[in-house]
Design an enzyme around this catalytic site. Structure first.
Site, PDB file in Angstrom:
ATOM      1  N   LYS A   1       0.849  -1.189   0.000  1.00 38.67           N
ATOM      2  CA  LYS A   1       0.000   0.000   0.000  1.00 38.67           C
ATOM      3  C   LYS A   1       0.884   1.237   0.000  1.00 38.67           C
ATOM      4  O   LYS A   1       1.687   1.440   0.907  1.00 38.67           O
ATOM      5  CB  LYS A   1      -0.911  -0.018   1.228  1.00 38.67           C
ATOM      6  CG  LYS A   1      -1.819   1.194   1.303  1.00 38.67           C
ATOM      7  CD  LYS A   1      -2.822   1.064   2.423  1.00 38.67           C
ATOM      8  CE  LYS A   1      -3.702   2.296   2.510  1.00 38.67           C
ATOM      9  NZ  LYS A   1      -4.696   2.185   3.580  1.00 38.67           N
TER      10      LYS A   1
ATOM     11  N   ARG B   1     -10.789   9.631   1.873  1.00 32.91           N
ATOM     12  CA  ARG B   1     -10.576  10.295   3.164  1.00 32.91           C
ATOM     13  C   ARG B   1     -11.632  11.355   3.404  1.00 32.91           C
ATOM     14  O   ARG B   1     -12.041  11.586   4.545  1.00 32.91           O
ATOM     15  CB  ARG B   1      -9.161  10.891   3.217  1.00 32.91           C
ATOM     16  CG  ARG B   1      -8.092   9.802   3.289  1.00 32.91           C
ATOM     17  CD  ARG B   1      -6.684  10.379   3.311  1.00 32.91           C
ATOM     18  NE  ARG B   1      -5.684   9.324   3.226  1.00 32.91           N
ATOM     19  CZ  ARG B   1      -4.382   9.536   3.047  1.00 32.91           C
ATOM     20  NH1 ARG B   1      -3.931  10.781   2.937  1.00 32.91           N
ATOM     21  NH2 ARG B   1      -3.542   8.523   2.983  1.00 32.91           N
TER      22      ARG B   1
ATOM     23  N   LYS C   1       1.034   9.882   5.361  1.00 30.24           N
ATOM     24  CA  LYS C   1       1.233   8.577   5.994  1.00 30.24           C
ATOM     25  C   LYS C   1       2.547   7.938   5.542  1.00 30.24           C
ATOM     26  O   LYS C   1       2.682   6.714   5.499  1.00 30.24           O
ATOM     27  CB  LYS C   1       0.032   7.671   5.689  1.00 30.24           C
ATOM     28  CG  LYS C   1      -1.296   8.251   6.177  1.00 30.24           C
ATOM     29  CD  LYS C   1      -2.452   7.256   6.063  1.00 30.24           C
ATOM     30  CE  LYS C   1      -3.740   7.837   6.644  1.00 30.24           C
ATOM     31  NZ  LYS C   1      -4.885   6.876   6.598  1.00 30.24           N
TER      32      LYS C   1
ATOM     33  N   LYS D   1      -2.252  -1.589  -3.804  1.00 34.83           N
ATOM     34  CA  LYS D   1      -3.112  -0.410  -3.758  1.00 34.83           C
ATOM     35  C   LYS D   1      -2.289   0.865  -3.772  1.00 34.83           C
ATOM     36  O   LYS D   1      -1.314   0.943  -3.018  1.00 34.83           O
ATOM     37  CB  LYS D   1      -3.931  -0.486  -2.472  1.00 34.83           C
ATOM     38  CG  LYS D   1      -4.766   0.714  -2.152  1.00 34.83           C
ATOM     39  CD  LYS D   1      -5.416   0.511  -0.832  1.00 34.83           C
ATOM     40  CE  LYS D   1      -6.211   1.741  -0.475  1.00 34.83           C
ATOM     41  NZ  LYS D   1      -6.784   1.650   0.841  1.00 34.83           N
TER      42      LYS D   1
ATOM     43  N   SER E   1     -10.348   5.384  -4.656  1.00 31.80           N
ATOM     44  CA  SER E   1     -11.317   6.458  -4.825  1.00 31.80           C
ATOM     45  C   SER E   1     -10.888   7.489  -5.869  1.00 31.80           C
ATOM     46  O   SER E   1     -11.689   7.923  -6.689  1.00 31.80           O
ATOM     47  CB  SER E   1     -11.571   7.131  -3.483  1.00 31.80           C
ATOM     48  OG  SER E   1     -10.355   7.586  -2.911  1.00 31.80           O
TER      49      SER E   1
END
Ligand code: PBG
Length: 329
Positions: free
Chosen positions: A199, A209, A223, A254, A280
Site C-alpha cells: 500500500k 478520506r 502517511k 493499492k 477512490s
C-alpha cells in the site's frame, strides 16, 4: 520470431467482433469484483459523497438494500468502511475496540438480513482517530508495536461480529503475524486475511478520506512513515513475502492503475490470490473523464478493469462494481 507478413496478418484476428472476442486473452466478469461500501449511523440515510459521483454513505438499513442488490447481481463480496461520528473519535481510537460499534452492528445486520456474500472489513484505526492516522500516535510518531496490540484486538472483535475476511490496511510491520496468531488462539482459524501488503503513500486516496472524514483530521500530514514510498517496487516483494510468511491468505496492491507494474511483478513472483484496489481517486478520475469528454463511463471503467486482469490480478475492489455487474448482465 518467425512470423512474417503477409503470412501473418494480425488484423485477421480483428476482422469482426466475434473474432476479437474469441481471441481475447482476458475478460472481466462480475465474479472478479468486490464492492466497497460506506456506512454511517442513523436511519434511512443515503448521503452522496461529493468527490465520488454515484457513491453514498449509507445507514445500516440502506446498506442492506444495496448489499442484497449486489448479491442478486452476482457480486461475491463487499468491503465495508465506517464513517464514524465525530464524537466517537479519540486520540487512541478506542471506538474501534467497542464490540457494539457501527461496523460490528452492520456486519450482524447484514448476516441477519440474508447477505451471503463475503463480508470484508478493514483493520486500521484511521476511521476512529482524531488525528486520522492508522495507528497509535506517540510523540507525533506512529508507534508500530503499540498499534499491533490494538489491531489484534480489533481483528478479534470483527471476527466475533461475523466478518469473513479481515483486511489489515494499516501497513504496520508484523501485524499479519499478530492477527493470525490471535485468530488461531480464538479458534477463528477459517477467517481469511487479505493483507494490504503493498500500500503506497498515495495522493489518490483523497476522495475516500473525504468520505470517511479522516482528511480534515490529517490536514497537511501524510502517511509516509508507514505506507510505501511511491518510487519502490522491489520493496513490494519483501512486503508480500513477509505477509505470506506471517499468515496472509490474499494479497492486495493499492492503488491500482498507477501501480500496474507492481501488480504484474507480484503476480509473477507469488502464487497467492492477488487483489488490486481501484481506489477512490481513480474512480473519480474516470468519472470526470466520462463527463468532460462525453464518453460512456462504463467503457472507460471496463478498460481500466481489464488492465488489472492483464497485469495479473484475480480480483478488483471497484466502487463501480454494481454498475459494472449490471452492464455485464
Ligand atoms: C485506511 C484506508 C484508506 C483506503 C482504504 N483504507 C485510506 C488511507 O490509507 O488513508 C483508501 C481507499 C480509497 O482511496 O479508495 N486504512
Amino acid at each position: 520470431m518467425h512470423q512474417k507478413f503477409p503470412a501473418t496478418r494480425l488484423r485477421r484476428n480483428r476482422i469482426a467482433s466475434w473474432a476479437i472476442s474469441l481471441s481475447a486473452e482476458h475478460t472481466v466478469t462480475t465474479h472478479d469484483l468486490v464492492l466497497p461500501l460506506f456506512v454511517q449511523d442513523g436511519n434511512n440515510l443515503k448521503t452522496p459523497i461529493q468527490s465520488m459521483p454515484g457513491c453514498y454513505v449509507y445507514s445500516i438499513d440502506q446498506l442492506i438494500i444495496v448489499a442484497l442488490e449486489a448479491q442478486q447481481c452476482g457480486i461475491q463480496a463487499i468491503a465495508l468502511f465506517p464513517k464514524v461520528a465525530q464524537h466517537l473519535k479519540s486520540e487512541s481510537g478506542d471506538e474501534a475496540l467497542n464490540k457494539d460499534n457501527l461496523i460490528c452492528r452492520a456486519i450482524k445486520a447484514m448476516k441477519d438480513a440474508g447477505v451471503m456474500m463475503g463480508i470484508i472489513v478493514d483493520i486500521a484505526l484511521d476511521p476512529y482517530t482524531t488525528h486520522g492516522h492508522d495507528g497509535v500516535l506517540v510523540n507525533d510518531l506512529i508507534d508500530n508495536d503499540k498499534t499491533l496490540d490494538r489491531l489484534a484486538e480489533q481483528a478479534s472483535l470483527l471476527a466475533h461480529a461475523g466478518a469473513d475476511v479481515l483486511a489489515p490496511s494499516d501497513m504496520m510491520d508484523g501485524r499479519i503475524g499478530m492477527i493470525r496468531s490471535r485468530l488461531e488462539s480464538e479458534r477463528h482459524q477459517d477467517i481469511i486475511l487479505l493483507s494490504y501488503a503493498v500500500k503506497y503513500a498515495s495522493k489518490f486516496y483523497g476522495p475516500f478520506r473525504d468520505a470517511i472524514g479522516s482528511q480534515s483530521h490529517l490536514g497537511t500530514k501524510d502517511k509516509t512513515t508507514y505506507q510505501m514510498h511511491i518510487a519502490n517496487s522491489k520493496e513490494a516483494i519483501t512486503e508480500v513475502a513477509l505477509d505470506l510468511q506471517e499468515g496472509a491468505d490474499w494479497i492486495m496492491v493499492k492503488p491500482g492503475m498507477p501501480y500496474l507494474d507492481v501488480i504484474h511483478l507480484i503476480s509473477l513472483n507469488f502464487q497467492a490470490p492477488l487483489f488490486a484496489y481501484q481506489v477512490s481517486g481513480e474512480y473519480s478520475m474516470i468519472h470526470h473523464l466520462a463527463q468532460t469528454t462525453q464518453q460512456p463511463f462504463m467503457d472507460l471503467m471496463y478498460e481500466a478493469l481489464i488492465g488489472f486482469k492483464r497485469a495479473g490480478a484475480q480480483a478488483i475492489f471497484c466502487y463501480a462494481a454494481l454498475e459494472v455487474a449490471k452492464s455485464l448482465g
